[in-house]
Design a protein around this motif. Structure first.
Motif, PDB file in Angstrom:
ATOM      1  N   LEU A   1       0.827  -1.204   0.000  1.00  0.00           N
ATOM      2  CA  LEU A   1       0.000   0.000   0.000  1.00  0.00           C
ATOM      3  C   LEU A   1       0.864   1.257   0.000  1.00  0.00           C
ATOM      4  O   LEU A   1       0.637   2.185  -0.786  1.00  0.00           O
ATOM      5  CB  LEU A   1      -0.928  -0.010   1.216  1.00  0.00           C
ATOM      6  N   VAL A   2       1.860   1.295   0.882  1.00  0.00           N
ATOM      7  CA  VAL A   2       2.741   2.460   0.966  1.00  0.00           C
ATOM      8  C   VAL A   2       3.496   2.645  -0.347  1.00  0.00           C
ATOM      9  O   VAL A   2       3.714   3.769  -0.811  1.00  0.00           O
ATOM     10  CB  VAL A   2       3.710   2.322   2.157  1.00  0.00           C
ATOM     11  N   GLY A   3       3.880   1.525  -0.978  1.00  0.00           N
ATOM     12  CA  GLY A   3       4.558   1.602  -2.273  1.00  0.00           C
ATOM     13  C   GLY A   3       3.677   2.214  -3.346  1.00  0.00           C
ATOM     14  O   GLY A   3       4.177   2.819  -4.301  1.00  0.00           O
ATOM     15  N   ASP A   4       2.356   2.071  -3.191  1.00  0.00           N
ATOM     16  CA  ASP A   4       1.396   2.682  -4.122  1.00  0.00           C
ATOM     17  C   ASP A   4       0.964   4.076  -3.669  1.00  0.00           C
ATOM     18  O   ASP A   4      -0.020   4.623  -4.163  1.00  0.00           O
ATOM     19  CB  ASP A   4       0.150   1.799  -4.239  1.00  0.00           C
ATOM     20  N   ARG A   5       1.700   4.643  -2.707  1.00  0.00           N
ATOM     21  CA  ARG A   5       1.429   5.968  -2.145  1.00  0.00           C
ATOM     22  C   ARG A   5       0.107   6.023  -1.381  1.00  0.00           C
ATOM     23  O   ARG A   5      -0.479   7.084  -1.201  1.00  0.00           O
ATOM     24  CB  ARG A   5       1.476   7.061  -3.219  1.00  0.00           C
ATOM     25  N   VAL A   6      -0.357   4.858  -0.907  1.00  0.00           N
ATOM     26  CA  VAL A   6      -1.534   4.814  -0.034  1.00  0.00           C
ATOM     27  C   VAL A   6      -1.023   4.734   1.401  1.00  0.00           C
ATOM     28  O   VAL A   6      -0.605   3.682   1.867  1.00  0.00           O
ATOM     29  CB  VAL A   6      -2.429   3.597  -0.339  1.00  0.00           C
ATOM     30  N   GLN A   7      -1.038   5.878   2.085  1.00  0.00           N
ATOM     31  CA  GLN A   7      -0.575   5.881   3.470  1.00  0.00           C
ATOM     32  C   GLN A   7      -1.738   5.956   4.461  1.00  0.00           C
ATOM     33  O   GLN A   7      -1.537   5.787   5.657  1.00  0.00           O
ATOM     34  CB  GLN A   7       0.387   7.053   3.719  1.00  0.00           C
ATOM     35  N   PHE A   8      -2.941   6.192   3.942  1.00  0.00           N
ATOM     36  CA  PHE A   8      -4.114   6.308   4.804  1.00  0.00           C
ATOM     37  C   PHE A   8      -5.172   5.288   4.373  1.00  0.00           C
ATOM     38  O   PHE A   8      -5.318   5.005   3.181  1.00  0.00           O
ATOM     39  CB  PHE A   8      -4.714   7.720   4.715  1.00  0.00           C
ATOM     40  N   LEU A   9      -5.894   4.769   5.337  1.00  0.00           N
ATOM     41  CA  LEU A   9      -7.012   3.876   5.061  1.00  0.00           C
ATOM     42  C   LEU A   9      -8.267   4.428   5.708  1.00  0.00           C
ATOM     43  O   LEU A   9      -8.236   4.865   6.865  1.00  0.00           O
ATOM     44  CB  LEU A   9      -6.741   2.478   5.622  1.00  0.00           C
ATOM     45  N   LEU A  10      -9.377   4.404   4.973  1.00  0.00           N
ATOM     46  CA  LEU A  10     -10.677   4.752   5.554  1.00  0.00           C
ATOM     47  C   LEU A  10     -11.256   3.495   6.192  1.00  0.00           C
ATOM     48  O   LEU A  10     -11.373   2.458   5.543  1.00  0.00           O
ATOM     49  CB  LEU A  10     -11.626   5.266   4.469  1.00  0.00           C
ATOM     50  N   VAL A  11     -11.588   3.585   7.468  1.00  0.00           N
ATOM     51  CA  VAL A  11     -12.106   2.424   8.199  1.00  0.00           C
ATOM     52  C   VAL A  11     -13.531   2.716   8.658  1.00  0.00           C
ATOM     53  O   VAL A  11     -13.816   3.784   9.195  1.00  0.00           O
ATOM     54  CB  VAL A  11     -11.220   2.094   9.422  1.00  0.00           C
ATOM     55  N   LYS A  12     -14.404   1.762   8.434  1.00  0.00           N
ATOM     56  CA  LYS A  12     -15.800   1.869   8.864  1.00  0.00           C
ATOM     57  C   LYS A  12     -16.056   0.845   9.963  1.00  0.00           C
ATOM     58  O   LYS A  12     -15.733  -0.337   9.809  1.00  0.00           O
ATOM     59  CB  LYS A  12     -16.738   1.598   7.679  1.00  0.00           C
ATOM     60  N   VAL A  13     -16.615   1.299  11.075  1.00  0.00           N
ATOM     61  CA  VAL A  13     -17.002   0.379  12.147  1.00  0.00           C
ATOM     62  C   VAL A  13     -18.469   0.605  12.483  1.00  0.00           C
ATOM     63  O   VAL A  13     -19.004   1.701  12.299  1.00  0.00           O
ATOM     64  CB  VAL A  13     -16.134   0.561  13.417  1.00  0.00           C
ATOM     65  N   GLU A  14     -19.099  -0.447  12.967  1.00  0.00           N
ATOM     66  CA  GLU A  14     -20.525  -0.376  13.300  1.00  0.00           C
ATOM     67  C   GLU A  14     -20.750  -1.072  14.630  1.00  0.00           C
ATOM     68  O   GLU A  14     -20.192  -2.137  14.894  1.00  0.00           O
ATOM     69  CB  GLU A  14     -21.348  -1.052  12.206  1.00  0.00           C
ATOM     70  N   GLY A  15     -21.542  -0.471  15.485  1.00  0.00           N
ATOM     71  CA  GLY A  15     -21.826  -1.065  16.782  1.00  0.00           C
ATOM     72  C   GLY A  15     -22.694  -0.142  17.613  1.00  0.00           C
ATOM     73  O   GLY A  15     -23.127   0.922  17.151  1.00  0.00           O
ATOM     74  N   ARG A  16     -22.960  -0.541  18.843  1.00  0.00           N
ATOM     75  CA  ARG A  16     -23.708   0.330  19.747  1.00  0.00           C
ATOM     76  C   ARG A  16     -22.890   1.589  20.013  1.00  0.00           C
ATOM     77  O   ARG A  16     -21.692   1.542  20.255  1.00  0.00           O
ATOM     78  CB  ARG A  16     -24.029  -0.407  21.049  1.00  0.00           C
ATOM     79  N   GLN A  17     -23.567   2.727  19.967  1.00  0.00           N
ATOM     80  CA  GLN A  17     -22.879   4.006  20.053  1.00  0.00           C
ATOM     81  C   GLN A  17     -22.024   4.122  21.322  1.00  0.00           C
ATOM     82  O   GLN A  17     -20.859   4.543  21.262  1.00  0.00           O
ATOM     83  CB  GLN A  17     -23.882   5.154  19.997  1.00  0.00           C
ATOM     84  N   ALA A  18     -22.578   3.735  22.455  1.00  0.00           N
ATOM     85  CA  ALA A  18     -21.839   3.833  23.707  1.00  0.00           C
ATOM     86  C   ALA A  18     -20.591   2.947  23.683  1.00  0.00           C
ATOM     87  O   ALA A  18     -19.521   3.344  24.155  1.00  0.00           O
ATOM     88  CB  ALA A  18     -22.736   3.451  24.878  1.00  0.00           C
ATOM     89  N   ASP A  19     -20.718   1.748  23.105  1.00  0.00           N
ATOM     90  CA  ASP A  19     -19.581   0.829  23.032  1.00  0.00           C
ATOM     91  C   ASP A  19     -18.475   1.394  22.145  1.00  0.00           C
ATOM     92  O   ASP A  19     -17.283   1.317  22.480  1.00  0.00           O
ATOM     93  CB  ASP A  19     -20.021  -0.529  22.483  1.00  0.00           C
ATOM     94  N   LEU A  20     -18.876   1.951  20.993  1.00  0.00           N
ATOM     95  CA  LEU A  20     -17.887   2.527  20.085  1.00  0.00           C
ATOM     96  C   LEU A  20     -17.142   3.680  20.756  1.00  0.00           C
ATOM     97  O   LEU A  20     -15.905   3.780  20.666  1.00  0.00           O
ATOM     98  CB  LEU A  20     -18.559   3.017  18.804  1.00  0.00           C
ATOM     99  N   MET A  21     -17.880   4.562  21.406  1.00  0.00           N
ATOM    100  CA  MET A  21     -17.256   5.715  22.039  1.00  0.00           C
ATOM    101  C   MET A  21     -16.280   5.283  23.130  1.00  0.00           C
ATOM    102  O   MET A  21     -15.163   5.802  23.225  1.00  0.00           O
ATOM    103  CB  MET A  21     -18.326   6.655  22.610  1.00  0.00           C
ATOM    104  N   GLN A  22     -16.702   4.326  23.929  1.00  0.00           N
ATOM    105  CA  GLN A  22     -15.824   3.849  25.009  1.00  0.00           C
ATOM    106  C   GLN A  22     -14.574   3.193  24.441  1.00  0.00           C
ATOM    107  O   GLN A  22     -13.459   3.402  24.958  1.00  0.00           O
ATOM    108  CB  GLN A  22     -16.585   2.866  25.897  1.00  0.00           C
TER     109      GLN A  22
END
Length: 294
Positions: free
Chosen positions: A219-240
């Motif tokens: 990925l870094v060799g292709d100049r991709v240094q950042f990844l967009l990550v999606k997570v899903e769950g109960r709001q309180a759990d994610l925040m904690q």
């Protein structure tokens, strides 16, 4: 790990479901050392890594995934990968039945004659807590600000259901298990179109679509240094899990989607300056990209 559809009947908590399947796992020769809600473990790749370290310390050898859907219940078994992936593949040994009794009986029959090497297998399920020290490492890596240099390097976007997406555990969630490859590909195409529309309006820098697994070095060799990550769950759990003070009550109990950006080279996770999760993934993404400008 237990994933249970709240709409399945009779209604029961995931702990009650664990209690119902426990004796069948023991009869099949297993020694279940702890039960966890799958959605809790799979909140993020960082959280999975913390659980994996705890499992390795406890000398866990296998992962059992119990998925209760409205129409059936399945049990899958595979070797613990030893790292944050938890399992090395979604192609695991599995059985299914109309409920836990039927599926459990099938598993017990398949394991007939196999006895646990542990002479102290207990008759009731255990629900151990992963200590705050064990999860502290991931919480410290979540940063409530925006990353720098987004205009210099490409942002990689893994499509859900592709091998590029982290989180093989999510395949066994009650709402995802059993989808056909055709349905997954159709959803990916629609998803890419929708994401592209949002990015064209709100993100001025380069992106790269990721549909197959690549190493960090590739990925870094292709100049991709950042990844967009999606997570899903109960709001309180994610925040904690991200080191924030959780929202309580009905808002905290809502299932939401949150996006963040991972800086590959330093393993830093940027959740943005404002909490912008939403029950709708498109609004959550638009919120996150808008806050990237702050």
């Amino acid at each position: 790990m237990i994933s249970s559809d709240p709409g399945a009947r009779p209604a029961m908590s995931w702990q009650q479901l664990a209690d119902s399947v426990h004796r069948y796992l023991v009869e099949a020769g297993g020694d279940p050392v702890g039960y966890f809600e799958l959605e809790q473990v799979a909140l993020s790749d960082a959280r999975q890594a913390d659980f994996a370290r705890a499992f390795a310390t406890r000398q866990v050898k296998n992962v059992i995934l119990v998925t209760r859907k409205r129409e059936n219940l399945s049990i899958h078994v595979g070797p613990f990968s030893g790292d944050g992936r938890m399992i090395a593949s979604t192609s695991l040994y599995g059985i299914a039945g109309k409920d836990w009794a039927e599926a459990g009986a099938l598993l017990a029959a398949a394991g007939k004659g196999t006895r646990s090497r542990n002479l102290l297998v207990i008759d009731v399920p255990e629900f151990p807590q992963i200590s705050s020290q064990e999860v502290a490492q991931s919480e410290q890596r979540f940063l409530p600000r925006n990353p720098l240099n987004l205009e210099v390097f490409k942002l990689g976007i893994p499509l859900e259901g592709s091998s590029a997406e982290t989180g093989l555990l999510s395949y066994f969630r009650y709402d995802l298990l059993g989808k056909s490859q055709e349905a997954i590909l159709a959803e990916q195409a629609a998803q890419k179109s929708q994401i592209q529309s949002i990015f064209e309006n709100l993100y001025p820098h380069q992106i790269e679509w990721l549909t197959e697994a690549k190493t960090d070095e590739e990925l870094v060799g292709d100049r991709v240094q950042f990844l967009l990550v999606k997570v899903e769950g109960r709001q309180a759990d994610l925040m904690q899990s991200m080191g924030l003070e959780p929202i309580v009550g009905e808002e905290g109990a809502k299932t939401v989607v949150k996006y963040y950006i991972k800086l590959i080279v330093r393993d830093e996770l940027y959740i943005g300056p404002e909490w912008d999760a939403d029950t709708d993934w498109q609004r959550a993404l638009a919120n996150f990209l808008t806050n990237l400008k702050k």
